[in-house]
Motif scaffolding. Structure first.
Motif, PDB file in Angstrom:
ATOM      1  N   LEU A   1       0.730  -1.258   0.128  1.00 15.64           N
ATOM      2  CA  LEU A   1       0.014   0.194  -0.093  1.00 15.64           C
ATOM      3  C   LEU A   1       1.029   1.129   0.008  1.00 15.64           C
ATOM      4  CD1 LEU A   1      -1.049  -2.188   2.285  1.00 15.64           C
ATOM      5  CD2 LEU A   1      -3.069  -0.895   2.066  1.00 15.64           C
ATOM      6  N   VAL A   2       0.445   2.216  -0.685  1.00 18.71           N
ATOM      7  CA  VAL A   2       1.050   3.585  -0.631  1.00 18.71           C
ATOM      8  C   VAL A   2       0.189   4.630  -0.366  1.00 18.71           C
ATOM      9  CG1 VAL A   2       2.760   2.816  -2.449  1.00 18.71           C
ATOM     10  CG2 VAL A   2       0.920   3.865  -3.332  1.00 18.71           C
ATOM     11  N   THR A   3       0.697   5.633   0.375  1.00 21.60           N
ATOM     12  CA  THR A   3      -0.105   6.389   1.057  1.00 21.60           C
ATOM     13  C   THR A   3       0.579   7.874   0.971  1.00 21.60           C
ATOM     14  OG1 THR A   3       0.719   6.660   3.252  1.00 21.60           O
ATOM     15  CG2 THR A   3      -0.882   4.751   2.692  1.00 21.60           C
ATOM     16  N   GLY A   4      -0.264   8.988   1.036  1.00 21.55           N
ATOM     17  CA  GLY A   4       0.236  10.302   1.120  1.00 21.55           C
ATOM     18  C   GLY A   4      -0.829  11.322   1.517  1.00 21.55           C
ATOM     19  N   ILE A   5      -0.348  12.508   1.696  1.00 23.98           N
ATOM     20  CA  ILE A   5      -1.015  13.456   2.414  1.00 23.98           C
ATOM     21  C   ILE A   5      -1.468  14.630   1.358  1.00 23.98           C
ATOM     22  CG2 ILE A   5      -1.573  15.022   4.484  1.00 23.98           C
ATOM     23  CD1 ILE A   5       0.246  13.110   6.003  1.00 23.98           C
ATOM     24  N   PRO A   6      -2.353  14.572   0.493  1.00 28.50           N
ATOM     25  CA  PRO A   6      -2.533  15.490  -0.489  1.00 28.50           C
ATOM     26  C   PRO A   6      -2.765  17.097  -0.060  1.00 28.50           C
ATOM     27  CG  PRO A   6      -4.273  14.171  -0.550  1.00 28.50           C
ATOM     28  CD  PRO A   6      -3.297  13.534   0.552  1.00 28.50           C
ATOM     29  N   GLY A   7      -3.309  17.076   1.199  1.00 31.78           N
ATOM     30  CA  GLY A   7      -3.896  18.397   1.715  1.00 31.78           C
ATOM     31  C   GLY A   7      -5.190  18.436   1.917  1.00 31.78           C
ATOM     32  N   GLU A   8      -5.841  19.604   2.333  1.00 32.41           N
ATOM     33  CA  GLU A   8      -7.150  19.759   2.476  1.00 32.41           C
ATOM     34  C   GLU A   8      -7.881  18.797   3.400  1.00 32.41           C
ATOM     35  OE1 GLU A   8      -9.247  20.290  -1.295  1.00 32.41           O
ATOM     36  OE2 GLU A   8      -8.011  21.967  -1.812  1.00 32.41           O
ATOM     37  N   GLY A   9      -7.191  18.387   4.241  1.00 31.07           N
ATOM     38  CA  GLY A   9      -7.769  17.174   5.556  1.00 31.07           C
ATOM     39  C   GLY A   9      -7.901  16.090   4.831  1.00 31.07           C
ATOM     40  N   LEU A  10      -7.249  15.659   3.680  1.00 31.38           N
ATOM     41  CA  LEU A  10      -7.327  14.266   3.001  1.00 31.38           C
ATOM     42  C   LEU A  10      -6.167  13.410   3.408  1.00 31.38           C
ATOM     43  CD1 LEU A  10      -8.960  15.287  -0.210  1.00 31.38           C
ATOM     44  CD2 LEU A  10     -10.169  14.660   1.958  1.00 31.38           C
ATOM     45  N   VAL A  11      -6.414  12.200   3.124  1.00 28.18           N
ATOM     46  CA  VAL A  11      -5.160  11.243   3.274  1.00 28.18           C
ATOM     47  C   VAL A  11      -5.265  10.299   2.135  1.00 28.18           C
ATOM     48  CG1 VAL A  11      -3.857   9.593   4.349  1.00 28.18           C
ATOM     49  CG2 VAL A  11      -5.046  11.298   5.654  1.00 28.18           C
ATOM     50  N   GLU A  12      -4.452   9.836   1.491  1.00 29.99           N
ATOM     51  CA  GLU A  12      -4.558   9.047   0.125  1.00 29.99           C
ATOM     52  C   GLU A  12      -4.042   7.856   0.319  1.00 29.99           C
ATOM     53  OE1 GLU A  12      -3.967  10.762  -4.374  1.00 29.99           O
ATOM     54  OE2 GLU A  12      -2.156  10.175  -3.555  1.00 29.99           O
ATOM     55  N   VAL A  13      -4.562   6.714  -0.283  1.00 27.78           N
ATOM     56  CA  VAL A  13      -3.971   5.626  -0.109  1.00 27.78           C
ATOM     57  C   VAL A  13      -4.276   4.748  -1.496  1.00 27.78           C
ATOM     58  CG1 VAL A  13      -6.353   4.380   0.803  1.00 27.78           C
ATOM     59  CG2 VAL A  13      -4.088   3.285   1.197  1.00 27.78           C
ATOM     60  N   GLY A  14      -3.368   4.041  -1.846  1.00 22.98           N
ATOM     61  CA  GLY A  14      -3.297   3.494  -3.359  1.00 22.98           C
ATOM     62  C   GLY A  14      -2.483   2.211  -3.372  1.00 22.98           C
ATOM     63  N   GLY A  15      -2.741   1.654  -4.410  1.00 23.83           N
ATOM     64  CA  GLY A  15      -2.014   0.164  -4.903  1.00 23.83           C
ATOM     65  C   GLY A  15      -2.235  -0.252  -6.249  1.00 23.83           C
ATOM     66  N   ARG A  16      -1.768  -1.745  -6.498  1.00 25.11           N
ATOM     67  CA  ARG A  16      -1.971  -2.174  -7.618  1.00 25.11           C
ATOM     68  C   ARG A  16      -3.351  -3.078  -7.477  1.00 25.11           C
ATOM     69  NH1 ARG A  16       3.020  -2.743  -5.873  1.00 25.11           N
ATOM     70  NH2 ARG A  16       4.712  -1.734  -7.096  1.00 25.11           N
ATOM     71  N   VAL A  17      -4.238  -3.150  -8.709  1.00 24.01           N
ATOM     72  CA  VAL A  17      -5.349  -3.979  -8.707  1.00 24.01           C
ATOM     73  C   VAL A  17      -5.382  -5.098  -9.901  1.00 24.01           C
ATOM     74  CG1 VAL A  17      -7.675  -4.084  -8.580  1.00 24.01           C
ATOM     75  CG2 VAL A  17      -6.371  -1.966  -7.620  1.00 24.01           C
ATOM     76  N   ARG A  18      -5.631  -6.311  -9.665  1.00 21.70           N
ATOM     77  CA  ARG A  18      -5.854  -7.241 -10.702  1.00 21.70           C
ATOM     78  C   ARG A  18      -7.126  -7.971 -10.564  1.00 21.70           C
ATOM     79  NH1 ARG A  18      -4.401 -12.394  -9.016  1.00 21.70           N
ATOM     80  NH2 ARG A  18      -3.162 -12.619  -7.266  1.00 21.70           N
ATOM     81  N   ARG A  19      -7.517  -8.433 -11.601  1.00 21.25           N
ATOM     82  CA  ARG A  19      -8.731  -9.610 -11.671  1.00 21.25           C
ATOM     83  C   ARG A  19      -8.076 -10.897 -11.152  1.00 21.25           C
ATOM     84  NH1 ARG A  19     -10.313  -6.441 -15.754  1.00 21.25           N
ATOM     85  NH2 ARG A  19     -12.858  -5.859 -15.648  1.00 21.25           N
TER      86      ARG A  19
END
Length: 215
Positions: free
Chosen positions: A194-212
């Motif tokens: 999982l990769v995360t970040g703090i883009p601002g405006e009170g938000l937190v971001e989380v992302g990753g790779r997806v596959r079927r």
């Protein structure tokens, strides 16, 4: 049983691992919450998503035992599947960003369900943990490299619903990122990322790779 697809969300760099997600594309065919809950229980994934409107990105999220206003890995997986730039959950609108091999979602950390964030001294300690008895929802973590922002984590839902350990948990990653105040790269479970970040405006971001599941 409603027709559904199975995705793996937060896969490792080699495409392996990830947390299984059930997605019922035709959520309108299952309008009643009780029926959705029954389907999620029978499927047995940590979460199952019902897509109510693919164009607007309206979704409804369930564990085997309860409905969730928001959760990380269902949002990342469904955003990837639908190719949308936002999702509409019971908690509110979730921003989506498609970034090369990663699909990222942004939301307030306060939307994440409560978790006990339990820090350990070393990644080896986290690796050696036994599954605790049902009770509190525990996110066990340790720095792999604090300077680089890399973390080793494991998640124990403690719900007694058959999910003893969650392979990859976006909501807990949001909470940990908010608490530490910095972007992270988290290795969870058997090798999910999982990769995360703090883009601002009170938000937190989380992302990753997806596959079927069939890929």
């Amino acid at each position: 049983m409603a027709d559904h697809e199975v995705l793996y969300v937060f896969c490792g760099p080699d495409g392996a691992h990830g947390n299984a997600l059930g997605v019922v594309r035709d959520g309108a065919a299952v309008p009643a919450e009780a029926d959705r809950q029954a389907i999620a229980r029978r499927l047995g994934f940590s979460e199952t998503v019902f897509v109510d409107d693919p164009e607007s990105g309206a979704i409804d999220i369930y564990t085997p035992t309860l409905r969730l206003p928001f959760a990380g890995h269902p949002c990342v997986g469904t955003a990837w599947l639908l190719g949308v730039d936002r999702l509409v959950t019971a908690a509110g609108v979730v921003g989506v960003r498609h970034d090369g091999e990663f699909t990222r979602v942004a939301a307030p950390a306060a939307w994440a369900p409560p978790r006990t964030l339990r820090r350990y001294a070393t990644a080896a300690e986290v690796d050696g943990l036994a599954v605790p008895p049902p009770g509190e929802w525990i996110y066990a973590w340790a720095w792999q490299d604090e300077t680089a922002g890399t973390v080793r984590a494991r998640a124990f839902p403690g719900r007694g619903d058959g999910i003893d350990e969650d392979e990859a948990t976006g909501a807990a990653a949001l909470l940990l990122t908010a608490e530490l105040g910095r972007g992270l790269t988290i290795t969870q479970g058997l090798g999910s990322q999982l990769v995360t970040g703090i883009p601002g405006e009170g938000l937190v971001e989380v992302g990753g790779r997806v596959r079927r599941a069939d890929r």
